[in-house]
Design a protein around this motif. Structure first.
Motif, short mmCIF file in Angstrom:
data_model
loop_
_atom_site.label_atom_id
_atom_site.label_comp_id
_atom_site.label_asym_id
_atom_site.label_seq_id
_atom_site.Cartn_x
_atom_site.Cartn_y
_atom_site.Cartn_z
N GLY A 147 0.79 -1.22 0.00
CA GLY A 147 0.00 0.00 0.00
C GLY A 147 0.82 1.27 0.00
O GLY A 147 0.27 2.37 -0.09
N VAL A 148 2.15 1.15 0.08
CA VAL A 148 3.02 2.32 0.16
C VAL A 148 3.32 2.94 -1.20
O VAL A 148 3.20 4.16 -1.37
N PRO A 149 3.77 2.17 -2.21
CA PRO A 149 4.25 2.80 -3.45
C PRO A 149 3.23 3.68 -4.16
O PRO A 149 3.59 4.76 -4.65
N GLY A 150 1.98 3.24 -4.24
CA GLY A 150 0.98 4.03 -4.95
C GLY A 150 0.79 5.40 -4.34
O GLY A 150 0.69 6.41 -5.05
N PHE A 151 0.79 5.46 -3.01
CA PHE A 151 0.59 6.75 -2.34
C PHE A 151 1.82 7.63 -2.47
O PHE A 151 1.71 8.85 -2.63
N VAL A 152 3.01 7.02 -2.42
CA VAL A 152 4.25 7.79 -2.60
C VAL A 152 4.27 8.41 -3.99
O VAL A 152 4.54 9.61 -4.17
N ALA A 153 4.00 7.59 -5.02
CA ALA A 153 4.01 8.10 -6.39
C ALA A 153 2.94 9.16 -6.61
O ALA A 153 3.20 10.19 -7.25
N ALA A 154 1.75 8.94 -6.06
CA ALA A 154 0.67 9.93 -6.20
C ALA A 154 1.05 11.24 -5.53
O ALA A 154 0.79 12.32 -6.05
N GLY A 155 1.67 11.15 -4.35
CA GLY A 155 2.10 12.36 -3.64
C GLY A 155 3.14 13.14 -4.43
O GLY A 155 3.06 14.38 -4.54
N PHE A 156 4.11 12.45 -4.99
CA PHE A 156 5.13 13.12 -5.78
C PHE A 156 4.53 13.79 -7.00
O PHE A 156 4.87 14.93 -7.33
N ARG A 157 3.64 13.10 -7.67
CA ARG A 157 3.04 13.68 -8.87
C ARG A 157 2.10 14.83 -8.51
O ARG A 157 1.97 15.80 -9.26
N HIS A 158 1.44 14.73 -7.36
CA HIS A 158 0.57 15.82 -6.90
C HIS A 158 1.38 17.10 -6.68
O HIS A 158 1.04 18.17 -7.19
N PHE A 159 2.48 16.99 -5.92
CA PHE A 159 3.30 18.17 -5.64
C PHE A 159 4.02 18.66 -6.89
O PHE A 159 4.25 19.87 -7.05
N ARG A 160 4.37 17.75 -7.77
CA ARG A 160 4.99 18.15 -9.04
C ARG A 160 4.02 18.96 -9.87
O ARG A 160 4.40 19.97 -10.49
N SER A 161 2.76 18.54 -9.90
CA SER A 161 1.75 19.28 -10.65
C SER A 161 1.57 20.68 -10.07
O SER A 161 1.46 21.67 -10.82
N LEU A 162 1.54 20.78 -8.73
CA LEU A 162 1.39 22.09 -8.09
C LEU A 162 2.63 22.96 -8.31
O LEU A 162 2.52 24.17 -8.56
N ARG A 163 3.79 22.35 -8.20
CA ARG A 163 5.05 23.11 -8.29
C ARG A 163 5.28 23.64 -9.69
O ARG A 163 5.74 24.76 -9.88
N ARG A 164 4.98 22.83 -10.70
CA ARG A 164 5.23 23.22 -12.08
C ARG A 164 4.04 23.90 -12.74
O ARG A 164 4.12 24.31 -13.90
N LEU A 165 2.93 23.97 -12.00
CA LEU A 165 1.71 24.58 -12.55
C LEU A 165 1.30 23.87 -13.83
O LEU A 165 0.92 24.49 -14.83
#
Length: 346
Positions: A147-165
């Protein structure tokens, strides 16, 4: 007092005209001042009050694309797939091992299968006639890690989307559904057997190791982490099929302990199983989930990070299917259908 305040306010307002004229070097009459003072300086010929020059290239919003229509529809993003008997049989019959191609593939493959053998030793698991205790340990630890990898990857992509607009192209939804699905697997297992103090300590220890490791890998090479998860799910599929096969095989330890145990209510509700479903039927659905995660992560590992998610339509179909089953009040398959599904010989 009120009249004196109004009089002072009028005088202050009247004295503002000359003061502004001196400030901006123009003489504007009272009537002209009333009309032009409401015009924004960007729309007028007057200079910027802070002497800021206009940009040479105006900022333009990101243009819309046809993809926006499909990826912005969030219908059923967290709905798990409701399996049919034919799909269960197909998933149990399609075990495979991905052939490493790149350098990172080889590294992740060696690392995963080294950890796999260590995990077998730590949980006391043997592929031939495994014990019930070993399987209880293994399922709890496996699902707490999965249950760890999916949430880690989703979190990274979430912050990447916010950071890069920038948009995410729909990946976050699939990754979060994977993490939630694995968490449900854990809850289903915990409804069947207890986790003792040692198991709980191992779960915490594994999480303390896996979370920083997966975050580090995803930060450097996202494709490598998805490939690692693909290999992890390959081992999970093999474990589940082997477990199901031993439950269905008379004379084994798992057959004696688990063959006639009914499915827990949480699994019946989650997978829309019939009321008389067995514990082994729950395991078949969980195995099919793992096979799906295996295929999804191997697919993501072959894609660019800004490619559109090819699995979004599956989420919508899952939601519609679950809604129809709820309306009808029917299970996804009958007990007779489940009896036709059998784990293949490994």
């Amino acid at each position: 007092g009120a009249n004196s305040f109004r009089a002072g306010l009028v005088l202050s307002t009247k004295s503002l005209g000359p003061a502004m004229s001196m400030r901006f070097g123009s003489t504007i009459g009272s009537e002209e001042r009333d009309t032009k003072s409401h015009v924004h300086f960007k729309l007028s010929s007057r200079p910027h009050p802070l002497n800021v020059t206009a940009p040479t290239t105006p900022e333009v919003a990101v243009p819309s694309t046809p993809e926006d229509v499909t990826t912005s529809d969030h219908l059923g993003r967290q709905q798990n797939h409701i399996w049919t008997a034919d799909e269960l049989q197909e998933k149990m019959s399609t075990l495979y091992r991905h052939e490493p191609k790149t350098f990172s593939d080889h590294v992740m493959n060696k690392l995963m299968y080294t950890l796999y053998h260590v995990f077998n030793w730590a949980t006391g698991y043997t592929p031939v006639n495994p014990s019930v205790t070993a399987m209880e340990w293994r399922l709890i630890l496996l699902e707490s890690i999965a249950g760890v990898p999916g949430f880690v990857a989703a979190g990274f992509r979430h912050f990447r989307s916010l950071r890069r607009l920038q948009r995410d192209h729909g990946w976050i939804a699939t990754l979060l559904e994977e993490a939630e699905n694995e968490r449900m697997h854990l809850l289903i297992c915990l409804s069947m057997f207890n986790a003792g103090p040692i198991t709980r300590y191992l779960v915490v220890g594994a999480q303390c190791v896996m979370v920083p490791f997966l975050m580090s890998v995803y930060l450097v090479n996202p494709k490598a982490m998805h490939r690692f998860v693909g290999y992890l799910e390959e081992t999970a599929c093999h474990t589940y099929v082997n477990t199901i096969r031993h439950i269905e095989m008379p004379g084994t330890k798992l057959n004696a302990a688990w063959a006639t145990i009914p499915a827990p209510p949480i699994a019946i509700g989650y997978y829309h199983l019939p009321a008389d479903a067995l514990w082994v039927d729950s395991l078949k659905c969980m195995m099919a989930d793992e096979a799906n995660h295996r295929d999804v992560n191997h697919t993501f590992a072959d894609m660019k990070t800004d490619d559109p998610n090819p699995f979004l339509e599956h989420h919508k179909e899952n939601a519609i299917n679950a809604w129809r089953l709820n309306i009808k009040g029917e299970p996804a398959m009958t007990k007779e259908d489940l009896l036709k599904t059998n784990a293949p010989k490994l």
